[in-house]
Write a protein that holds these residues in place. Structure first.
Motif, PDB file in Angstrom:
ATOM      1  N   ALA A   1       0.811  -1.212   0.000  1.00  0.00           N
ATOM      2  CA  ALA A   1       0.000   0.000   0.000  1.00  0.00           C
ATOM      3  C   ALA A   1       0.846   1.266   0.000  1.00  0.00           C
ATOM      4  O   ALA A   1       0.373   2.332  -0.419  1.00  0.00           O
ATOM      5  CB  ALA A   1      -0.931  -0.002   1.213  1.00  0.00           C
ATOM      6  N   ASP A   2       2.098   1.155   0.443  1.00  0.00           N
ATOM      7  CA  ASP A   2       2.951   2.348   0.507  1.00  0.00           C
ATOM      8  C   ASP A   2       3.745   2.572  -0.778  1.00  0.00           C
ATOM      9  O   ASP A   2       4.600   3.462  -0.834  1.00  0.00           O
ATOM     10  CB  ASP A   2       3.916   2.251   1.691  1.00  0.00           C
ATOM     11  N   PHE A   3       3.461   1.797  -1.807  1.00  0.00           N
ATOM     12  CA  PHE A   3       4.181   1.973  -3.072  1.00  0.00           C
ATOM     13  C   PHE A   3       3.887   3.345  -3.656  1.00  0.00           C
ATOM     14  O   PHE A   3       2.734   3.752  -3.788  1.00  0.00           O
ATOM     15  CB  PHE A   3       3.778   0.881  -4.069  1.00  0.00           C
ATOM     16  N   ASP A   4       4.942   4.052  -4.016  1.00  0.00           N
ATOM     17  CA  ASP A   4       4.818   5.395  -4.579  1.00  0.00           C
ATOM     18  C   ASP A   4       5.274   5.362  -6.031  1.00  0.00           C
ATOM     19  O   ASP A   4       6.473   5.212  -6.312  1.00  0.00           O
ATOM     20  CB  ASP A   4       5.665   6.384  -3.769  1.00  0.00           C
ATOM     21  N   LEU A   5       4.341   5.504  -6.952  1.00  0.00           N
ATOM     22  CA  LEU A   5       4.666   5.417  -8.372  1.00  0.00           C
ATOM     23  C   LEU A   5       5.601   6.536  -8.806  1.00  0.00           C
ATOM     24  O   LEU A   5       6.556   6.305  -9.551  1.00  0.00           O
ATOM     25  CB  LEU A   5       3.386   5.440  -9.205  1.00  0.00           C
ATOM     26  N   SER A   6       5.357   7.750  -8.338  1.00  0.00           N
ATOM     27  CA  SER A   6       6.197   8.881  -8.740  1.00  0.00           C
ATOM     28  C   SER A   6       7.646   8.679  -8.318  1.00  0.00           C
ATOM     29  O   SER A   6       8.575   8.913  -9.094  1.00  0.00           O
ATOM     30  CB  SER A   6       5.653  10.183  -8.135  1.00  0.00           C
ATOM     31  N   ASP A   7       7.838   8.227  -7.075  1.00  0.00           N
ATOM     32  CA  ASP A   7       9.203   7.991  -6.594  1.00  0.00           C
ATOM     33  C   ASP A   7       9.899   6.923  -7.420  1.00  0.00           C
ATOM     34  O   ASP A   7      11.084   7.049  -7.754  1.00  0.00           O
ATOM     35  CB  ASP A   7       9.184   7.570  -5.117  1.00  0.00           C
ATOM     36  N   ASN A   8       9.182   5.872  -7.761  1.00  0.00           N
ATOM     37  CA  ASN A   8       9.808   4.785  -8.512  1.00  0.00           C
ATOM     38  C   ASN A   8      10.037   5.137  -9.972  1.00  0.00           C
ATOM     39  O   ASN A   8      10.997   4.655 -10.579  1.00  0.00           O
ATOM     40  CB  ASN A   8       8.968   3.513  -8.370  1.00  0.00           C
ATOM     41  N   LEU A   9       9.194   5.981 -10.527  1.00  0.00           N
ATOM     42  CA  LEU A   9       9.460   6.482 -11.874  1.00  0.00           C
ATOM     43  C   LEU A   9      10.717   7.353 -11.876  1.00  0.00           C
ATOM     44  O   LEU A   9      11.504   7.320 -12.832  1.00  0.00           O
ATOM     45  CB  LEU A   9       8.264   7.275 -12.401  1.00  0.00           C
ATOM     46  N   ALA A  10      10.913   8.103 -10.810  1.00  0.00           N
ATOM     47  CA  ALA A  10      12.128   8.913 -10.699  1.00  0.00           C
ATOM     48  C   ALA A  10      13.356   8.012 -10.638  1.00  0.00           C
ATOM     49  O   ALA A  10      14.376   8.297 -11.269  1.00  0.00           O
ATOM     50  CB  ALA A  10      12.047   9.801  -9.467  1.00  0.00           C
ATOM     51  N   VAL A  11      13.263   6.912  -9.884  1.00  0.00           N
ATOM     52  CA  VAL A  11      14.370   5.946  -9.828  1.00  0.00           C
ATOM     53  C   VAL A  11      14.608   5.342 -11.202  1.00  0.00           C
ATOM     54  O   VAL A  11      15.750   5.184 -11.651  1.00  0.00           O
ATOM     55  CB  VAL A  11      14.074   4.832  -8.803  1.00  0.00           C
ATOM     56  N   LEU A  12      13.518   5.022 -11.889  1.00  0.00           N
ATOM     57  CA  LEU A  12      13.608   4.420 -13.225  1.00  0.00           C
ATOM     58  C   LEU A  12      14.412   5.318 -14.165  1.00  0.00           C
ATOM     59  O   LEU A  12      15.312   4.850 -14.878  1.00  0.00           O
ATOM     60  CB  LEU A  12      12.199   4.182 -13.763  1.00  0.00           C
ATOM     61  N   LEU A  13      14.098   6.592 -14.172  1.00  0.00           N
ATOM     62  CA  LEU A  13      14.766   7.512 -15.089  1.00  0.00           C
ATOM     63  C   LEU A  13      16.182   7.845 -14.631  1.00  0.00           C
ATOM     64  O   LEU A  13      17.101   7.946 -15.445  1.00  0.00           O
ATOM     65  CB  LEU A  13      13.942   8.795 -15.215  1.00  0.00           C
ATOM     66  N   ARG A  14      16.372   7.984 -13.335  1.00  0.00           N
ATOM     67  CA  ARG A  14      17.690   8.351 -12.808  1.00  0.00           C
ATOM     68  C   ARG A  14      18.691   7.203 -12.933  1.00  0.00           C
ATOM     69  O   ARG A  14      19.880   7.417 -13.163  1.00  0.00           O
ATOM     70  CB  ARG A  14      17.546   8.778 -11.351  1.00  0.00           C
ATOM     71  N   SER A  15      18.213   5.983 -12.804  1.00  0.00           N
ATOM     72  CA  SER A  15      19.105   4.817 -12.779  1.00  0.00           C
ATOM     73  C   SER A  15      19.564   4.380 -14.161  1.00  0.00           C
ATOM     74  O   SER A  15      20.562   3.663 -14.279  1.00  0.00           O
ATOM     75  CB  SER A  15      18.398   3.645 -12.097  1.00  0.00           C
ATOM     76  N   GLY A  16      18.839   4.771 -15.202  1.00  0.00           N
ATOM     77  CA  GLY A  16      19.178   4.281 -16.538  1.00  0.00           C
ATOM     78  C   GLY A  16      18.892   2.802 -16.693  1.00  0.00           C
ATOM     79  O   GLY A  16      19.534   2.112 -17.484  1.00  0.00           O
ATOM     80  N   ALA A  17      17.909   2.300 -15.959  1.00  0.00           N
ATOM     81  CA  ALA A  17      17.607   0.871 -15.960  1.00  0.00           C
ATOM     82  C   ALA A  17      16.957   0.394 -17.254  1.00  0.00           C
ATOM     83  O   ALA A  17      16.962  -0.801 -17.542  1.00  0.00           O
ATOM     84  CB  ALA A  17      16.693   0.537 -14.779  1.00  0.00           C
ATOM     85  N   PHE A  18      16.416   1.332 -18.021  1.00  0.00           N
ATOM     86  CA  PHE A  18      15.741   0.955 -19.269  1.00  0.00           C
ATOM     87  C   PHE A  18      16.297   1.783 -20.417  1.00  0.00           C
ATOM     88  O   PHE A  18      16.803   2.890 -20.222  1.00  0.00           O
ATOM     89  CB  PHE A  18      14.230   1.132 -19.125  1.00  0.00           C
ATOM     90  N   ALA A  19      16.198   1.203 -21.608  1.00  0.00           N
ATOM     91  CA  ALA A  19      16.833   1.820 -22.767  1.00  0.00           C
ATOM     92  C   ALA A  19      15.845   2.436 -23.749  1.00  0.00           C
ATOM     93  O   ALA A  19      16.218   3.299 -24.542  1.00  0.00           O
ATOM     94  CB  ALA A  19      17.693   0.782 -23.499  1.00  0.00           C
ATOM     95  N   ALA A  20      14.616   1.987 -23.717  1.00  0.00           N
ATOM     96  CA  ALA A  20      13.641   2.485 -24.695  1.00  0.00           C
ATOM     97  C   ALA A  20      12.235   2.217 -24.191  1.00  0.00           C
ATOM     98  O   ALA A  20      12.024   1.445 -23.253  1.00  0.00           O
ATOM     99  CB  ALA A  20      13.854   1.812 -26.055  1.00  0.00           C
ATOM    100  N   ILE A  21      11.264   2.862 -24.833  1.00  0.00           N
ATOM    101  CA  ILE A  21       9.855   2.635 -24.525  1.00  0.00           C
ATOM    102  C   ILE A  21       9.109   2.391 -25.823  1.00  0.00           C
ATOM    103  O   ILE A  21       9.508   2.829 -26.899  1.00  0.00           O
ATOM    104  CB  ILE A  21       9.218   3.832 -23.779  1.00  0.00           C
TER     105      ILE A  21
END
Length: 261
Positions: free
Chosen positions: A229-249
């Motif tokens: 229930a405490d999952f924060d989508l905005s925070d995790n999207l920020a991690v997604l973009l900052r980490s470079g974990a993905f290459a394309a959409i």
């Protein structure tokens, strides 16, 4: 030299069997002794290769224990390729069943984290996803996005504080008391030159696991929120973009919004 003799010669290098029959040396009447020296050198070289892949694990158990554990592994799992880059990938599973390390239940996961870091370091150089590409997407279609993992990406979930233990034994954090019953989750990525280990929340781990498996953004977020229930989508999207974990959409092919055909 026959294939049978070659097989016997190679097999003897990783055990305690006598030197193969028919062994000869041009400069000594006791080729068995020369063979023993060669066998020891092979084992020492492979042990050093494993230590270089698992420095934090070696620091946890100490050089002598690690050396003994590595020798047992080498005898049971000799390399199948002359390229040693991936040698030891199955060491964590071996250690999980290695009786002398039974009390260090977290050790295999620390090793898996080190393997993920090594793979990230050697992964193909691909530019990470540009945050501007995500910002340009119509908000109505964000949920149908599918993310292509960067080759360096790994997500590791452990019932133990694997990130903390690794960091303390890799010189990333000072030593301090820990609760080994605390689970931790790690995102391993290499957006540019340096490998990064980012600790995730439990929901964040579910989110990244699902995205890496090809789920849409909406589906991954729903999975994360359903159990956390405490999952924060905005925070995790920020991690997604900052980490470079993905290459394309890309857009999910089942998205049939007629306004965006």
């Amino acid at each position: 030299m026959s294939a049978t003799f070659q097989s016997a010669f190679a097999a003897g290098l990783f055990g305690t069997t006598p030197a193969p029959a028919g062994l000869m040396a041009w400069n000594t009447p006791t080729p068995e002794r020369r063979y023993g020296v060669y066998r020891n050198n092979v084992t020492a070289s492979l042990t050093a290769a494993l230590a270089s892949r698992f420095p934090a694990a070696e620091n946890i158990v100490g050089p002598d224990f690690f050396r003994a554990m590595a020798r047992a592994f080498i005898a049971a799992h000799p390399p199948s390729s002359p390229v040693l880059l991936a040698y030891g990938d199955d060491l964590p599973d071996f250690v999980a069943g290695f009786a002398p390390a039974r009390e260090l239940a977290y050790l295999p996961d620390v090793m898996r984290l080190e393997i993920a870091r090594g793979r990230a370091y050697h992964a193909a150089d691909i530019s990470p996803l540009d945050p501007a590409a995500l910002a340009a997407i119509d908000p109505a279609r964000l949920g149908a996005l599918v993310f292509t993992p960067h080759p360096a990406l790994s997500v590791l979930s452990s019932p133990y504080p694997v990130v903390t233990i690794w960091a303390m034994n890799a010189g990333e954090r000072p030593l301090a008391p820990i609760d080994v019953r605390q689970s931790e989750h790690a995102l391993i990525a290499r957006p540019h030159l340096a490998v990064e280990v980012i600790e995730l929340s439990p929901g964040g781990a579910v989110f990244f696991h699902r995205l890496a498996a090809g789920a849409t953004l909406a589906s991954a977020a729903e999975s994360a929120m359903s159990g956390h229930a405490d999952f924060d989508l905005s925070d995790n999207l920020a991690v997604l973009l900052r980490s470079g974990a993905f290459a394309a959409i890309s857009q999910d092919k089942t998205d049939e919004d007629p306004d965006h055909a």
